[in-house]
Design a protein around this motif. Structure first.
Motif, short mmCIF file in Angstrom:
data_model
loop_
_atom_site.label_atom_id
_atom_site.label_comp_id
_atom_site.label_asym_id
_atom_site.label_seq_id
_atom_site.Cartn_x
_atom_site.Cartn_y
_atom_site.Cartn_z
N ALA A 195 0.91 -1.23 0.00
CA ALA A 195 -0.03 -0.09 -0.08
C ALA A 195 0.91 1.22 -0.03
N THR A 196 2.07 1.12 0.88
CA THR A 196 2.87 2.35 0.93
C THR A 196 3.43 2.54 -0.63
N LEU A 197 4.00 1.55 -1.15
CA LEU A 197 4.44 1.50 -2.52
C LEU A 197 3.65 2.25 -3.50
N ARG A 198 2.38 1.91 -3.61
CA ARG A 198 1.32 2.30 -4.25
C ARG A 198 1.08 3.66 -4.56
N THR A 199 1.12 4.35 -2.99
CA THR A 199 1.07 5.72 -2.94
C THR A 199 2.09 6.56 -3.22
N LEU A 200 3.34 5.90 -2.92
CA LEU A 200 4.58 6.72 -3.45
C LEU A 200 4.75 6.70 -4.85
N TRP A 201 4.36 5.67 -5.50
CA TRP A 201 4.25 5.43 -6.93
C TRP A 201 3.33 6.61 -7.73
N ALA A 202 2.16 6.58 -6.93
CA ALA A 202 1.24 7.77 -7.43
C ALA A 202 1.78 9.22 -7.47
N HIS A 203 2.58 9.25 -6.21
CA HIS A 203 3.12 10.59 -5.90
C HIS A 203 4.24 10.84 -6.81
N ALA A 204 5.05 10.11 -7.10
CA ALA A 204 6.25 9.90 -8.03
C ALA A 204 5.88 10.25 -9.75
N GLU A 205 4.45 9.78 -10.05
CA GLU A 205 4.11 10.09 -11.16
C GLU A 205 3.21 11.28 -11.15
N ALA A 206 2.54 11.82 -10.34
CA ALA A 206 2.12 13.09 -10.16
C ALA A 206 3.22 14.30 -10.30
N HIS A 207 4.28 14.00 -9.66
CA HIS A 207 5.34 15.26 -9.72
C HIS A 207 6.09 15.03 -11.00
N THR A 208 6.39 14.37 -11.75
CA THR A 208 7.23 14.16 -12.74
C THR A 208 6.85 15.08 -13.72
N PRO A 209 7.65 16.04 -14.08
CA PRO A 209 7.20 17.03 -15.06
C PRO A 209 7.10 16.65 -16.47
N GLN A 210 6.74 17.37 -17.57
CA GLN A 210 6.45 17.13 -19.01
C GLN A 210 7.96 17.28 -19.72
N THR A 211 8.47 18.40 -19.05
CA THR A 211 9.68 18.97 -19.54
C THR A 211 10.82 18.91 -18.41
N ARG A 212 12.03 18.78 -19.14
CA ARG A 212 13.22 18.65 -18.29
C ARG A 212 13.05 17.23 -17.20
N ALA A 213 12.62 16.40 -17.79
CA ALA A 213 12.54 15.15 -17.26
C ALA A 213 13.50 14.37 -16.66
N ALA A 214 14.83 14.68 -17.62
CA ALA A 214 16.03 14.18 -16.97
C ALA A 214 16.53 14.75 -15.79
N ALA A 215 16.33 16.20 -15.77
CA ALA A 215 16.94 16.95 -14.89
C ALA A 215 16.25 16.62 -13.62
N TYR A 216 14.96 16.49 -13.54
CA TYR A 216 14.12 16.13 -12.42
C TYR A 216 14.42 15.14 -11.81
N THR A 217 14.67 14.05 -12.69
CA THR A 217 14.85 12.72 -12.00
C THR A 217 16.06 12.58 -11.28
N GLN A 218 17.37 13.33 -11.96
CA GLN A 218 18.47 13.46 -11.22
C GLN A 218 18.35 14.18 -9.90
#
Length: 361
Positions: free
Chosen positions: A166-189
DNA sequence: TACTCGTGGAA
DNA sequence: TTTCCAAGAGT
């Protein structure tokens, strides 16, 4: 209608703050960050699984010098790949790496460019696939490594056990929601850098954190408790006899371990369970009793692993006049009799050497 | 789901 | 000396 569209199409507060921080404080000189093509990012991500950056760097450099591209890796023998990996641990990663290189080379040499295509590769899961897409191809795909888990759990106050579904599902949802459409490489780093340098497990630098203003764990004074630690049972103890069998000219008899289990695919002295006799080992390796010059048992020692203790009972069998010189390096390196160079490793040399010295001093 | 797979650094 | 755990994935 406007709210949802705006949320999807523009970086949210979290991503904006993180990117601005990354531009000033992010790590930008790591070896895999120069010429970050899919091959280099893939190899680095596999090496970095459950392994700290400082430990990976020298291995990555040696690996790239020997295997500069996926074709070079695909053409290699597994033994050599494992040799370059020896000391890094989790050897299934190296076996999967080699297997995947052969698959990709056979398919023309290009890496998949989709999440599903990458996840189909041996050793590549959801987070590693996301990292390859984001870091090497700048695609807006989420990751959830240990750093991102810690950052997101604290920021959103996710306090369940860090390994619970359940924790992992929640965290994955937050991870998806915050990942921006631009500068994905920089954001991930950036999210990995924040977790590695500021939002650390112990002693986090909240006063310098760009996300502190809206961090739920900080507001609740619960930074030290989040993410909560999974509860563990006591480590089991395993017992093994290790047979160090020497033969002229100063060679050690080794066996290649099967491609699974601990040290899979590596060469090590024969290890047997506690009830294995000298006679059985000699019979298995075709050793006649008449050729045995010396037969000694050294004091047992314990080597603790992450998940268990291994109580090792070393046995020494010498077949001729020359005693075998065991390399006194920092690791216990053994030799493949079929090859000139050392291949594989077993437990660290120090403990076994100390044990043997009590007998052969 | 829960267990397995390694090593080195830190406390 | 022992425990914890770090750019997770496979079974």
């Amino acid at each position: 209608m406007g709210i949802r569209t705006a949320a999807v199409n523009s970086p949210d507060w979290f991503a904006g703050k993180l990117l601005a921080w990354f531009d000033r404080h992010g790590r930008k000189g790591l070896p895999w960050q120069r010429n970050p093509n899919a091959y280099r990012v893939w190899v680095s991500e596999i090496m970095l699984q459950q392994t700290q950056v400082q430990a990976v760097i020298p291995y990555f450099e040696r690996f790239m010098a020997r295997f500069p591209d996926v074709q070079a890796l695909a053409a290699a023998q597994l033994d050599e790949v494992l040799h370059l990996w020896s000391g890094l641990g989790y050897y299934a990663r190296a076996r999967n790496l080699h297997r995947t290189a052969k698959l990709i080379a056979a398919a023309g040499g290009a890496f998949p460019t989709s999440q599903a295509g990458l996840e189909a590769l041996p050793g590549v899961g959801r987070s590693t696939a996301g990292a390859i897409l984001a870091l090497a191809m700048d695609q807006p795909t989420a990751i959830l490594d240990g750093n991102a888990k810690r950052v997101l759990a604290r920021f959103h106050g996710v306090d369940g056990p860090s390994n619970a579904a359940a924790t992992l599902r929640t965290l994955w949802a937050h991870a998806e929601a915050h990942t921006p459409q631009t500068r994905a490489a920089a954001y991930t780093q950036a999210i990995m850098d924040l977790g590695a340098t500021l939002c650390t497990r112990r002693g986090p630098g909240c006063s310098a954190c760009p996300l502190a203003e809206r961090c739920m764990a900080l507001a609740a004074n619960r930074v030290a408790e989040i993410p909560s630690r999974p509860q563990r049972g006591a480590k089991p103890v395993r017992k093994a006899r290790m047979y160090v069998i020497s033969a002229p000219p100063g060679a050690c008899l080794l066996e290649r371990r099967p491609n699974f289990g601990v040290w899979g695919g590596l060469w090590s002295p024969p290890q047997r369970n506690a009830d294995c006799s000298w006679e059985a080992v000699c019979a298995e390796f075709g050793i006649r009793a008449a050729t045995v010059a010396e037969r000694r048992t050294a004091p047992a020692f314990r080597h603790s692993f992450t998940h268990f203790h291994l109580d090792i009972e070393p046995h020494y069998l010498r077949l001729a006049e020359q005693p075998t010189a065991i390399g006194d390096g920092d690791r216990f390196i053994w030799y493949n009799l079929d090859r000139p160079q050392p291949v594989g490793l077993s437990v660290p040399a120090g403990a076994l050497l100390a044990s043997l010295k009590e007998v052969f001093a």
